[in-house]
Design an enzyme around this catalytic site. Structure first.
Site, PDB file in Angstrom:
ATOM      1  N   ASN A  13      44.308  53.712  40.654  1.00 20.18           N
ATOM      2  CA  ASN A  13      43.550  52.743  41.445  1.00 20.18           C
ATOM      3  C   ASN A  13      44.405  51.476  41.608  1.00 20.18           C
ATOM      4  O   ASN A  13      44.673  50.755  40.648  1.00 20.18           O
ATOM      5  CB  ASN A  13      42.234  52.451  40.698  1.00 20.18           C
ATOM      6  CG  ASN A  13      41.384  51.423  41.410  1.00 20.18           C
ATOM      7  OD1 ASN A  13      41.884  50.442  41.954  1.00 20.18           O
ATOM      8  ND2 ASN A  13      40.076  51.640  41.381  1.00 20.18           N
ATOM      9  N   ASP A  72      37.397  52.921  31.265  1.00 22.38           N
ATOM     10  CA  ASP A  72      36.251  53.420  32.011  1.00 22.38           C
ATOM     11  C   ASP A  72      35.259  52.271  32.091  1.00 22.38           C
ATOM     12  O   ASP A  72      35.049  51.547  31.103  1.00 22.38           O
ATOM     13  CB  ASP A  72      35.628  54.647  31.337  1.00 22.38           C
ATOM     14  CG  ASP A  72      34.799  55.463  32.327  1.00 22.38           C
ATOM     15  OD1 ASP A  72      35.182  55.551  33.511  1.00 22.38           O
ATOM     16  OD2 ASP A  72      33.757  55.997  31.927  1.00 22.38           O
ATOM     17  N   PHE A 152      36.867  44.835  44.474  1.00 22.57           N
ATOM     18  CA  PHE A 152      36.600  46.227  44.849  1.00 22.57           C
ATOM     19  C   PHE A 152      35.249  46.646  44.265  1.00 22.57           C
ATOM     20  O   PHE A 152      34.583  45.860  43.588  1.00 22.57           O
ATOM     21  CB  PHE A 152      37.721  47.152  44.373  1.00 22.57           C
ATOM     22  CG  PHE A 152      37.803  47.303  42.875  1.00 22.57           C
ATOM     23  CD1 PHE A 152      38.337  46.303  42.093  1.00 22.57           C
ATOM     24  CD2 PHE A 152      37.339  48.445  42.244  1.00 22.57           C
ATOM     25  CE1 PHE A 152      38.403  46.428  40.710  1.00 22.57           C
ATOM     26  CE2 PHE A 152      37.409  48.592  40.859  1.00 22.57           C
ATOM     27  CZ  PHE A 152      37.947  47.571  40.102  1.00 22.57           C
ATOM     28  N   GLY A 153      34.891  47.895  44.520  1.00 25.46           N
ATOM     29  CA  GLY A 153      33.676  48.454  43.934  1.00 25.46           C
ATOM     30  C   GLY A 153      32.439  47.617  44.251  1.00 25.46           C
ATOM     31  O   GLY A 153      32.181  47.268  45.405  1.00 25.46           O
ATOM     32  N   LYS A 175      38.317  35.849  38.742  1.00 26.75           N
ATOM     33  CA  LYS A 175      37.598  37.050  38.299  1.00 26.75           C
ATOM     34  C   LYS A 175      38.123  37.514  36.940  1.00 26.75           C
ATOM     35  O   LYS A 175      37.338  37.775  36.021  1.00 26.75           O
ATOM     36  CB  LYS A 175      37.729  38.174  39.344  1.00 26.75           C
ATOM     37  CG  LYS A 175      37.020  39.451  38.891  1.00 26.75           C
ATOM     38  CD  LYS A 175      37.168  40.618  39.839  1.00 26.75           C
ATOM     39  CE  LYS A 175      36.639  41.880  39.166  1.00 26.75           C
ATOM     40  NZ  LYS A 175      36.883  43.107  39.913  1.00 26.75           N
TER      41      LYS A 175
END
Ligand code: IMP
Length: 195
Positions: A13, A72, A152-153, A175
């Protein structure tokens, strides 16, 4: 200056790689799965974030021989009983993208007053024969509509409690300073800098 130490981050990613490389700084040369020639779809079959992170780290060791770390992440929404949680990437079903996941989340949150949620990241580090895990989380709320196109996401619909805007409206540094991954990575780096 000494050469940066090499470590594999078990991901392809690009957003995550950029974030991690920025957080880890020039002391580390972070290799991606593509950098080590791994194009496999590593199964994420565990029921927990920690389980999935450990599976990925072990897979890289077993098949490619590298020390590595894997992460994760899940978004846990209180009013949805902790969903999408460990299934955050596949919330709208297999083959769906982040936009579809976000749209489904907003739909499921329509009219819901309690919008509290948190992101959690677990990083598993497999170094030598030791497996260690580091956790980071950030609490906030799910907004009623997306705002911003950074990150993202689920970034456009998550506003951390420590800020006035969604993650998608922040700079990468803003962030990273408060994010789940930033916090988990800070613990990873603290550990790595001591060994
Ligand atoms: P993963 O386990 O890191 O691949 O993340 C699982 C899901 O959470 C994916 O759908 C990601 O888009 C989402 N996700 C992970 N990290 C973040 C983040 O920092 N912001 C927003 N969404 C994220």
């Amino acid at each position: 200056m000494s050469r940066p130490a090499e470590i594999v981050f078990a991901t392809n990613n690009d957003h995550k790689l950029r974030e991690i490389r920025r957080i880890m700084g020039p002391k580390w040369h972070v290799l991606s799965l593509a950098d080590i020639g791994c194009h496999d779809d590593i199964p994420e079959t565990a029921a927990t974030l920690q389980g999935n992170a450990e599976i990925k780290a072990r897979y890289v060791r077993e098949h490619y021989g590298y020390d590595c770390f894997a992460d994760d992440t899940g978004l846990m929404v209180d009013a949805l009983g902790g969903a999408p949680g460990v299934y955050s990437a596949r919330y709208a079903g297999p083959g769906h993208d982040s936009k579809a996941n976000m749209e489904l989340l907003l739909k499921n949150m329509e009219g819901v007053a309690d919008r509290s949620a948190h992101f959690s990241t677990v990083i598993a580090l497999l170094i030598g024969d030791r497996m260690l895990t580091f956790e980071g989380s950030v609490h906030g709320v799910i907004t009623t509509e997306p705002s911003g196109d950074g990150g993202f996401g689920y970034d456009p619909v998550f506003k951390p409690d420590e800020a006035d805007t969604t993650f998608a409206l922040m700079s990468a540094d803003e962030k990273n300073a408060i994010s789940h991954r930033g916090r988990a990575t800070a613990k990873l780096i603290e550990y790595l800098s001591d060994i």
